[in-house]
Design an enzyme around this catalytic site. Sequence first.
Site, mmCIF file in Angstrom:
data_model
loop_
_atom_site.group_PDB
_atom_site.id
_atom_site.type_symbol
_atom_site.label_atom_id
_atom_site.label_comp_id
_atom_site.label_asym_id
_atom_site.label_seq_id
_atom_site.Cartn_x
_atom_site.Cartn_y
_atom_site.Cartn_z
ATOM 1 N N GLU A 468 48.835 -23.488 -18.198
ATOM 2 C CA GLU A 468 48.159 -22.634 -17.230
ATOM 3 C C GLU A 468 47.033 -23.325 -16.463
ATOM 4 O OE1 GLU A 468 49.056 -18.238 -19.093
ATOM 5 O OE2 GLU A 468 47.191 -19.202 -19.698
ATOM 6 N N THR A 612 44.603 -12.794 -29.249
ATOM 7 C CA THR A 612 43.725 -11.724 -29.730
ATOM 8 C C THR A 612 42.733 -11.206 -28.686
ATOM 9 O OG1 THR A 612 42.144 -13.318 -30.647
ATOM 10 C CG2 THR A 612 43.924 -12.556 -32.094
#
Length: 669
Positions: A468, A612
């Site tokens: 990314e 998370t």
Amino acid sequence: MLVCGFQPHFILVSVDSGISLDTLKAVKPIKQPIIRELAMALTLTITELNNLDSAYNICFELYNDSEQPLHNWRLHLSLVGLINASSCHGATFVRQDGSYLALQSQTGATLEAKQTLAFGFTGEKLAMKKVTDMPIGCYLSADNIEQPIMLELVPFTLPSIAVNPLLMPERNNDYLSDVAIIPRPADINLNQTPLKLPQQLLFDDNDFGHLATLFSAQLKQHDVSLASARSANIRLQLDPSLPCEAYRLCLDDVVVISASGEQGFAYGLTSLAQCLNSSTAQRKGVINDYPRFTYRGFMLDCVRHFRSVEKIKQLIDQLAYYKFNTLHWHLTDDEAWRLEIKAFPQLTKQTAFRGHDQAIEAQFGSGPAPYGGYYSQQDVKDVVSYAQQRQITIIPEIDIPGHCRAALKALPELLIEPADTSNYLSVQFYHDNVLNPALEGTYQFIDAVIQEVCALFPGPYVHVGADEVPKGVWQDSPACQEKMQAQGYQDIRELQGYLLRHVQDNLRQQGKTLLGWEEALDGDKLAQDAIICAWNGTQNGISAANKGYKVIMTPAHYTYLDMAYDNSESEPGTTWASALNLQQCYEYDVFDAELTATGKDNILGMQYAIWTEFINTDKQLDYMVFPRLLAGAENAWTGRSNKNWQGFVQRLYLQQDYLDWQGIQYRPL
């Protein structure tokens, strides 16, 4: 429909606690205090929410239910989507970094006592449809108050989303004709004679007697003690002909486990433990077992929300019980740096904690108080040793060159080129999170970090992320343009390849193999001994395997356990890849028709993962991971022809007592 408006629990230290962040490593989750000045109470109400496919329009009312005016106030909150600054009305857009959004009063206006302010904006890229999409961690600062004030978010009813929930098969003992083991063994031959072992198990005190302690810890009702080979009723027998992870389990009055070494013995004992823990009657016979894949992994993100060493050990216990052999530990990212690096103590001093006026602002609802923790090198050694004893290799991930905002915040003099005016935005909405591959300081930093990481983690692999990296990065960096010219590069992405090849060579000199997400191949500079973790669908993994790279399949659509079970507004989790129920998790198969024969040989295995961002408590973590992790365990170990959804579910029902005993707060079946 779902009513949202809870205040989550966070790991935090109060800003006036007097605890030094220099010495604090981690704190246990406690309830986030609502910090008030005088008798102040502020409420935030969502008055309108209109969702589009990948965007939303939202309106709020901010009410000052106190006797004190708020001068030049600023509102801070976490929410999904990229906020369109020009769409803001009633308040002025200040900035957005990741999930953190700051708005302020218009032209220094005061929010008077008992006054209500209406404001709103448009969020793009994502819609606000689920409980995990709602604003959280809302607080307000102002010129005339000393500390930020937590806001009460008034409950809001999300629009109902109709779904067809997965209907679990009813209990059916016809599917339990063999054993209750997960993952299902390769070959099971049982007779009709009941297996009745005594309460006290006598374990052969041979060269593998140390496995008795771990075996005992897996048993709910039986006791284990060491004994001579003659009197033992649990015996381990070396068989060099068996592959390293294979075992033979002979269930009789004296149980004999054959294996070529410790791994096979450990797996055989785990299967025996599952038999003894089961509430169903067991029978005598022979089980021959071996794994489908040599790599069976689970990735744990401890950056977005910190996990205690105790929780990590509990997860390792479950990985061992279900025959995973790898824990991929995500330790660095944009939102924190979680690993002590002695060469650069600033990394944890500056960015292990985030909050108001910290180097890293509040993210994912963490609120104004310093929040977080990090792992000392002694913590790491403790966790690594604990995992090794349970046949689990830990792979550390140090994410570069993207996802490096925490490092850049901690070491700006070393890692930032002042003349670089490149304009970019990452997929998580950061504009300052990428290392510069043309700076000497970047290599000083990476080499020092890698050296310490390699010393801490004895396993053969180090994961370097490489995912990314946004478009636009390095375009307006004089140093990068000079580096491209010197190397004869035409594509800016070649700079990423240059950096990663440097790291790969460094790791190879230290006896380690580089792992990276599929984007590690961008720039086309890595040697083929790199291992690729394919996450963005399946096609990139197939392509890499067919080209000759070793590949671990971890496609988000089938293996990311932060994906919600379904699209219901009340089901926690995200759905950017897809919803992922238990059956879909179980039935995914890595062998696609487009894989060549060479490509199939290059698939090392599979990995399940939990990111998370929206999972801030251990209870939420358990809910998202279990029982889907058990489906993943069977998918990675058991051969395709040996799998059966109906049979798996019946064995899963029998695992609930064990999970309850272990304190796992799993999603109900």
